[in-house]
Design an enzyme around this catalytic site. Structure first.
Site, PDB file in Angstrom:
ATOM      1  N   HIS A  98       0.837  -1.203   0.000  1.00 43.66           N
ATOM      2  CA  HIS A  98       0.000   0.000   0.000  1.00 43.66           C
ATOM      3  C   HIS A  98       0.867   1.245   0.000  1.00 43.66           C
ATOM      4  O   HIS A  98       1.980   1.240   0.533  1.00 43.66           O
ATOM      5  CB  HIS A  98      -0.916   0.016   1.236  1.00 43.66           C
ATOM      6  CG  HIS A  98      -0.175  -0.186   2.523  1.00 43.66           C
ATOM      7  ND1 HIS A  98       0.235  -1.429   2.957  1.00 43.66           N
ATOM      8  CD2 HIS A  98       0.266   0.694   3.454  1.00 43.66           C
ATOM      9  CE1 HIS A  98       0.878  -1.306   4.107  1.00 43.66           C
ATOM     10  NE2 HIS A  98       0.930  -0.019   4.420  1.00 43.66           N
ATOM     11  N   HIS A 100       0.953   5.137   1.401  1.00 42.21           N
ATOM     12  CA  HIS A 100       0.372   6.084   2.346  1.00 42.21           C
ATOM     13  C   HIS A 100       0.314   7.451   1.664  1.00 42.21           C
ATOM     14  O   HIS A 100       1.266   7.842   0.984  1.00 42.21           O
ATOM     15  CB  HIS A 100       1.268   6.254   3.584  1.00 42.21           C
ATOM     16  CG  HIS A 100       1.448   5.022   4.410  1.00 42.21           C
ATOM     17  ND1 HIS A 100       0.864   4.879   5.651  1.00 42.21           N
ATOM     18  CD2 HIS A 100       2.150   3.875   4.200  1.00 42.21           C
ATOM     19  CE1 HIS A 100       1.211   3.702   6.172  1.00 42.21           C
ATOM     20  NE2 HIS A 100       1.995   3.080   5.305  1.00 42.21           N
TER      21      HIS A 100
HETATM   22  P1  AMP Z   1       2.705  -0.126   7.167  1.00 45.04           P
HETATM   23  O1  AMP Z   1       3.485   0.042   8.447  1.00 45.04           O
HETATM   24  O2  AMP Z   1       3.266   0.680   6.030  1.00 45.04           O
HETATM   25  O3  AMP Z   1       2.515  -1.597   6.828  1.00 45.04           O
HETATM   26  O4  AMP Z   1       1.303   0.533   7.436  1.00 45.04           O
HETATM   27  C1  AMP Z   1       0.190  -0.135   7.890  1.00 45.04           C
HETATM   28  C2  AMP Z   1      -0.837   0.905   8.203  1.00 45.04           C
HETATM   29  O5  AMP Z   1      -2.104   0.300   8.239  1.00 45.04           O
HETATM   30  C3  AMP Z   1      -0.627   1.602   9.554  1.00 45.04           C
HETATM   31  O6  AMP Z   1      -0.486   3.002   9.353  1.00 45.04           O
HETATM   32  C4  AMP Z   1      -1.892   1.253  10.335  1.00 45.04           C
HETATM   33  O7  AMP Z   1      -2.352   2.319  11.140  1.00 45.04           O
HETATM   34  C5  AMP Z   1      -2.874   0.921   9.229  1.00 45.04           C
HETATM   35  N1  AMP Z   1      -3.928  -0.024   9.589  1.00 45.04           N
HETATM   36  C6  AMP Z   1      -3.788  -1.195  10.243  1.00 45.04           C
HETATM   37  N2  AMP Z   1      -4.978  -1.829  10.359  1.00 45.04           N
HETATM   38  C7  AMP Z   1      -5.887  -1.023   9.754  1.00 45.04           C
HETATM   39  C8  AMP Z   1      -7.296  -1.097   9.551  1.00 45.04           C
HETATM   40  N3  AMP Z   1      -8.005  -2.144   9.991  1.00 45.04           N
HETATM   41  N4  AMP Z   1      -7.910  -0.093   8.884  1.00 45.04           N
HETATM   42  C9  AMP Z   1      -7.200   0.958   8.454  1.00 45.04           C
HETATM   43  N5  AMP Z   1      -5.868   1.103   8.608  1.00 45.04           N
HETATM   44  C10 AMP Z   1      -5.211   0.129   9.258  1.00 45.04           C
END
Ligand code: AMP
Ligand code: ZN
Length: 143
Positions: A98, A100
């Site tokens: 993903h 951000h």
């Molecule tokens: P990463 O560290 O780049 O893998 O980012 C994962 C992101 O997903 C983090 O910023 C979390 O806050 C976000 N996240 C985790 N679970 C959920 C969820 N159920 N809905 C929305 N965002 C989420």
């Protein structure tokens, strides 16, 4: 395979979806760095940046550009960061690739990164190594 983002895509887990089409979905990060922090991803599960097929990546990046404009307008941000974490060492926590999009405001905070400097030898060594790998892998480039 257990993946919370796949569950969100299947509407089996809650999320605030902002945009979706056949291939791409975007929803609000549940723990935003700033309000409006958006996650943009392919509906198909790929672990990281390196495993997303090129045609999908083109569509994904096009939607990231579109949605970055939307985030900026909707939050009246002064700027934004687009970023992705790849691998545990880089802070990746959800292994469904993903981007951000983080809206940014004048003087909101600084990413606390400490820059290094090169000596000439270090610069040339890493440069030579990268060019060597480009020679080996450039056959994989399209266009
Ligand atoms: P990463 O560290 O780049 O893998 O980012 C994962 C992101 O997903 C983090 O910023 C979390 O806050 C976000 N996240 C985790 N679970 C959920 C969820 N159920 N809905 C929305 N965002 C989420
Ligand atoms: Zn997934």
């Amino acid at each position: 395979m257990d993946c919370i983002f796949c569950d969100i895509i299947k509407k089996e887990a809650p999320s605030e979806i902002i945009y979706e089409d056949e291939d791409i979905i975007a929803f609000l990060d549940i723990n935003p760095i700033n309000y409006g922090h958006l996650l943009v991803l392919t509906k198909q599960h790929y672990d990281n940046f390196l495993t997303v097929p090129e045609d999908m990546l083109h569509k994904l990046i096009s939607r990231v550009q579109f949605l970055a404009g939307i985030v900026k307008r909707a939050t009246s941000a002064d700027g934004f960061n687009t970023m992705s974490n790849n691998g545990v060492a880089a802070g990746q926590r959800i292994f469904h690739f993903h981007f951000h999009i983080i809206p940014r405001f004048e003087n909101d905070f600084k990413f606390n990164l400490i820059s290094k400097s090169y000596n000439e030898n270090e610069l040339k060594t890493i440069s030579a190594k990268m060019k060597e790998f480009i020679e080996i892998y450039s056959g994989q480039l399209n266009g």
